[in-house]
Design an enzyme around this catalytic site. Structure first.
Site, PDB file in Angstrom:
ATOM      1  N   HIS A 103       0.766 -91.499 -54.996  1.00 20.18           N
ATOM      2  CA  HIS A 103      -0.354 -90.663 -54.549  1.00 20.18           C
ATOM      3  C   HIS A 103      -0.400 -89.314 -55.252  1.00 20.18           C
ATOM      4  O   HIS A 103      -1.415 -88.618 -55.179  1.00 20.18           O
ATOM      5  CB  HIS A 103      -0.344 -90.495 -53.028  1.00 20.18           C
ATOM      6  N   ASP A 133       4.414 -96.654 -52.892  1.00 16.27           N
ATOM      7  CA  ASP A 133       4.001 -95.296 -53.228  1.00 16.27           C
ATOM      8  C   ASP A 133       4.916 -94.679 -54.278  1.00 16.27           C
ATOM      9  O   ASP A 133       5.306 -93.511 -54.173  1.00 16.27           O
ATOM     10  CB  ASP A 133       3.962 -94.415 -51.972  1.00 16.27           C
ATOM     11  N   SER A 206       6.097 -84.049 -52.353  1.00  6.94           N
ATOM     12  CA  SER A 206       5.914 -85.466 -52.647  1.00  6.94           C
ATOM     13  C   SER A 206       6.431 -85.829 -54.030  1.00  6.94           C
ATOM     14  O   SER A 206       6.095 -85.174 -55.018  1.00  6.94           O
ATOM     15  CB  SER A 206       4.435 -85.855 -52.567  1.00  6.94           C
ATOM     16  N   THR A 222       8.312 -89.008 -49.660  1.00  5.94           N
ATOM     17  CA  THR A 222       6.972 -89.582 -49.810  1.00  5.94           C
ATOM     18  C   THR A 222       6.001 -89.238 -48.700  1.00  5.94           C
ATOM     19  O   THR A 222       4.798 -89.258 -48.905  1.00  5.94           O
ATOM     20  CB  THR A 222       7.068 -91.115 -49.934  1.00  5.94           C
ATOM     21  N   GLY A 263       7.153-117.895 -48.345  1.00  7.29           N
ATOM     22  CA  GLY A 263       6.143-118.759 -47.739  1.00  7.29           C
ATOM     23  C   GLY A 263       5.902-118.476 -46.270  1.00  7.29           C
ATOM     24  O   GLY A 263       5.026-119.094 -45.660  1.00  7.29           O
TER      25      GLY A 263
END
Length: 442
Positions: A103, A133, A206, A222, A263
């Site tokens: 971001h 992120d 960040s 983050t 799966g």
């Protein structure tokens, strides 16, 4: 009091805010404390300090500025202008590799890296991964430092932690706290397995590193959880190095992250679903369906099973499972503990290589472009949206009812799978809270 999760942005005086509680310590004890003791002591200055280890890491913490096309009248030069700023950590000095947050760089056309010695360099984006992120930048420079990376699996709640970055328009800043918790999730169904810390993390931190008391990287900051206003409330989250290094390696070698699969199609357990299952827990991942011929089917998992542990880690939601499966190499065997009809069971899943199919069809579920849908009482309902996926980016939400795909009605799962299969844009007409919403899937 309302709470909100905030991603941080900001700009670039070295402020070392270090406070160590020394309960019951006397002056005589302090003078005799050895260098190798639990709290390092600088006898020359007469202070307790972690500076020796941390100072080695600080030159490798950089400021990242992202430039893009600005809005408004053009000056005629059409040069990209700063649109966001954050922090980053150099983890490979020889190659000039910087890890930061997705971001921080998202939407950028150009990127610059500012070093603590005053130098500034242009950088190129190697790759980014929305689901975790994380992003990787590369720049060419000599005389770089790098941060040693250690295994975040060795962390314990109560360990000291130091956050470094460029918050709130300040120059490089260091704050201290403790590891408040491990394996945190619950902010969505993306890849979540966060380190929680109370080290002060604010706008601009960040992408900056979370360090241990020896100055080694254990995570990348983050997000923060704020009670309103976006400030620091003592709850911050970092992507652990266990996930970080896998993602960085994938981005450096192939330019994208290819995640394994078993799966098993999972949703998150919540209070309402827990009551439906007659359970006394609200944390876990519910098996919504199992793809035919998959590892999960061979291991005996069924719809309705609730996964509570994976690789001996407690499962908070579907994101916890995705965090483990998503960084496992094909062929890896993963141990899970689950509940079925109130009884505990165990299974061993083998991680399969990422598939190339755009649509996965289970017995009662369809997964396509990051959305998971099943047949509900009111039609085809989205029950999970993968963080960082095409569906998430388009604004699709869990609970949406899918009515049309490209103006064609979809009445069942087979019709939905057929409509979403293949490449190209799709326009979904959905109902959300009784109101029609149009979603464009690129």
């Amino acid at each position: 009091m309302p709470r909100s999760t905030n991603r941080a942005h900001g700009l670039s005086i070295l402020a070392l805010a270090m406070a160590v509680p020394l309960l019951g310590a006397t002056a005589a004890m302090a003078q005799s404390a050895p260098q190798s003791g639990p709290i390092p002591y600088d006898a020359r200055r007469g202070v307790f300090t972690f500076a020796e280890g941390l100072e080695q890491a600080l030159p490798a913490v950089v400021q990242v500025t992202t430039l893009g096309q600005s809005e408004g009248p053009s000056s005629g030069e059409n040069e990209p202008r700063p649109i966001s700023s954050g922090s980053g950590a150099i983890i490979d000095a020889q190659e000039g590799i910087v890890v930061t947050n997705n971001h921080v760089v998202e939407g950028g056309r150009k990127f610059t890296v500012d070093l603590t010695d005053g130098r500034i360099f242009d950088a190129v984006l190697v790759g980014a991964d929305k689901a975790t992120d994380l992003a990787v930048l590369k720049f060419d420079a000599s005389g770089l430092s790098q941060i040693e990376v250690v295994d975040s699996d060795q962390l314990r709640t109560g360990d000291l932690a130091f956050a470094v970055g460029y918050p709130l328009g300040l120059d490089q800043t260091l704050t201290m706290g403790v590891i408040s918790g491990l394996g945190r999730s619950g902010m969505g169904d993306r890849i979540e397995d966060y380190i929680q810390t109370d080290a002060a993390v604010n706008s601009g931190n960040s992408g900056g590193p979370l360090l241990d008391s020896r100055g080694r990287l254990i995570g990348i900051n983050t997000a923060i959880l704020s009670g309103g206003g976006g400030g620091n409330d003592g709850i911050a989250f970092a992507v652990p190095s266990r996930i970080l290094m896998y993602v960085v390696d994938q981005l450096r070698t192939v330019g994208e992250v290819k995640r394994g699969s078993t799966g098993a199609i999972l949703g998150s357990l919540n209070a309402e679903r827990s009551r439906d299952f007659g359970l006394g827990i609200v944390r876990g991942a519910v098996v919504e369906s199992v793809a035919p011929g998959s590892s999960a089917e061979a291991a005996g998992l069924r719809r309705g099973d609730v996964v509570t542990r994976i690789q001996n880690r407690p499962v908070s939601n579907a994101g916890t499972v995705a965090a483990t499966i998503g960084i496992a190499q094909p062929g890896t065997q993963v141990q899970v503990v689950y509940l079925r009809d109130g009884r505990e069971g165990r299974a061993t899943l083998t991680v399969d290589a990422p598939g190339d199919r755009s649509v996965v069809i289970g017995s009662e579920v369809v997964i396509a472009r990051g959305l998971s849908a099943r047949t509900g009482t009111d039609g085809l309902q989205v029950f999970a949206v993968e963080g960082g996926s095409v569906a998430a980016g388009a604004g699709l939400q869990a609970g949406d009812l899918i009515r049309l795909v490209d103006d064609t009605p979809v009445a069942d799962l087979n019709a939905l799978a057929l409509a979403l299969d293949g490449a190209g844009q799709r326009i979904l007409s959905v109902m959300r809270g009784g109101e029609p919403v149009e979603i464009i899937l690129p």
